[in-house]
Design an enzyme around this catalytic site. Structure first.
Site, PDB file in Angstrom:
ATOM      1  N   HIS A  44       0.860  -1.185   0.000  1.00 63.60           N
ATOM      2  CA  HIS A  44       0.000   0.000   0.000  1.00 63.60           C
ATOM      3  C   HIS A  44       0.901   1.242   0.000  1.00 63.60           C
ATOM      4  O   HIS A  44       2.049   1.196   0.466  1.00 63.60           O
ATOM      5  CB  HIS A  44      -0.898   0.015   1.241  1.00 63.60           C
ATOM      6  CG  HIS A  44      -2.003  -0.999   1.199  1.00 63.60           C
ATOM      7  ND1 HIS A  44      -3.073  -0.974   2.062  1.00 63.60           N
ATOM      8  CD2 HIS A  44      -2.183  -2.080   0.389  1.00 63.60           C
ATOM      9  CE1 HIS A  44      -3.884  -1.999   1.784  1.00 63.60           C
ATOM     10  NE2 HIS A  44      -3.358  -2.683   0.778  1.00 63.60           N
ATOM     11  N   GLU A  80       1.088   3.873   1.794  1.00 64.10           N
ATOM     12  CA  GLU A  80       1.637   4.323   3.076  1.00 64.10           C
ATOM     13  C   GLU A  80       2.794   3.428   3.522  1.00 64.10           C
ATOM     14  O   GLU A  80       3.815   3.917   4.018  1.00 64.10           O
ATOM     15  CB  GLU A  80       0.549   4.321   4.157  1.00 64.10           C
ATOM     16  CG  GLU A  80      -0.639   5.244   3.869  1.00 64.10           C
ATOM     17  CD  GLU A  80      -1.779   4.549   3.133  1.00 64.10           C
ATOM     18  OE1 GLU A  80      -1.524   3.693   2.258  1.00 64.10           O
ATOM     19  OE2 GLU A  80      -2.945   4.861   3.433  1.00 64.10           O
ATOM     20  N   CYS A 104      -5.907   2.439   5.615  1.00 63.53           N
ATOM     21  CA  CYS A 104      -6.599   1.210   6.031  1.00 63.53           C
ATOM     22  C   CYS A 104      -6.008   0.759   7.369  1.00 63.53           C
ATOM     23  O   CYS A 104      -5.001   1.303   7.823  1.00 63.53           O
ATOM     24  CB  CYS A 104      -6.436   0.132   4.960  1.00 63.53           C
ATOM     25  SG  CYS A 104      -4.807  -0.660   4.973  1.00 63.53           S
ATOM     26  N   CYS A 157      -2.248   0.116   7.287  1.00 60.33           N
ATOM     27  CA  CYS A 157      -1.429   1.326   7.161  1.00 60.33           C
ATOM     28  C   CYS A 157      -1.494   2.176   8.426  1.00 60.33           C
ATOM     29  O   CYS A 157      -0.508   2.811   8.797  1.00 60.33           O
ATOM     30  CB  CYS A 157      -1.859   2.103   5.928  1.00 60.33           C
ATOM     31  SG  CYS A 157      -1.478   1.199   4.411  1.00 60.33           S
TER      32      CYS A 157
HETATM   33 ZN   LIG Z   1      -3.377   0.391   3.532  1.00 54.30          ZN
END
Ligand SMILES: [Zn+2]
Length: 166
Positions: free
Chosen positions: A63, A65, A93, A96
């Site tokens: 992801h 991040e 999310c 993250c």
């Molecule tokens: Zn994430």
């Protein structure tokens, strides 16, 4: 010093969020993965950049991040991002968010909300629910099996003179 209040700070936030949005667009257009971007800022300077790379690297944890946190830590040569602000093009999310907590960033600023992400097919509501459930109630069975071998390593860690706490 990082300015965190007033109109200047808001302008600064918008500036760095726009960089995160630029990365999200570039990543999407390059076929890297989903439309998510992130920059990490320390003392007014970008020290880490990330964009979603899940589908291009076959890495479900790539992801924006997480990629940006890794980039910032590599750049700074440390595993602790105290003093940093994480700017994400979308609300982080649970993975993250947890990564940001492990990295101990000072602040998170995001643009799109998780509801807006859900509306384009990235619904992480289930993840938030799962984290809050007791282990045995999760959709992935999580079973506790005590192990002497595993516990012995914890004992060894406690005694390890040169351990690096984090
Ligand atoms: Zn994430």
């Amino acid at each position: 010093m990082t300015v965190t209040h007033g109109p200047l700070a808001q302008e600064q936030d918008q500036h760095f969020l726009s960089l995160a949005a630029d990365l999200s667009r570039q990543g999407m257009e390059n076929g890297s993965g989903g439309p998510f971007g992130c920059v990490i800022v320390m003392d007014g300077k970008v020290v880490g950049r990330g964009w979603n790379q899940v589908t291009s690297t076959n890495d479900p944890t790539a992801h924006a991040e997480v990629v940006a946190i890794r980039d910032a830590c590599r750049t700074l040569g440390r595993f602790d991002l105290r003093g940093a602000t994480l700017y994400a093009s979308c609300e982080p999310c649970p993975m993250c968010l947890a990564s940001s907590l492990w990295a101990r960033v000072d602040r998170i600023v995001f643009a799109n909300t998780r509801d807006e992400a859900a509306s384009i097919g990235f619904d992480d509501a289930l993840l938030y629910e799962q984290v809050a459930l007791p282990a045995e109630a999760r959709i992935i069975p999580c079973e506790h099996r005590p192990s002497q071998a595993a516990l012995a390593v914890f004992e060894a860690w406690k005694m390890k003179a040169d351990r690096i706490p984090y």
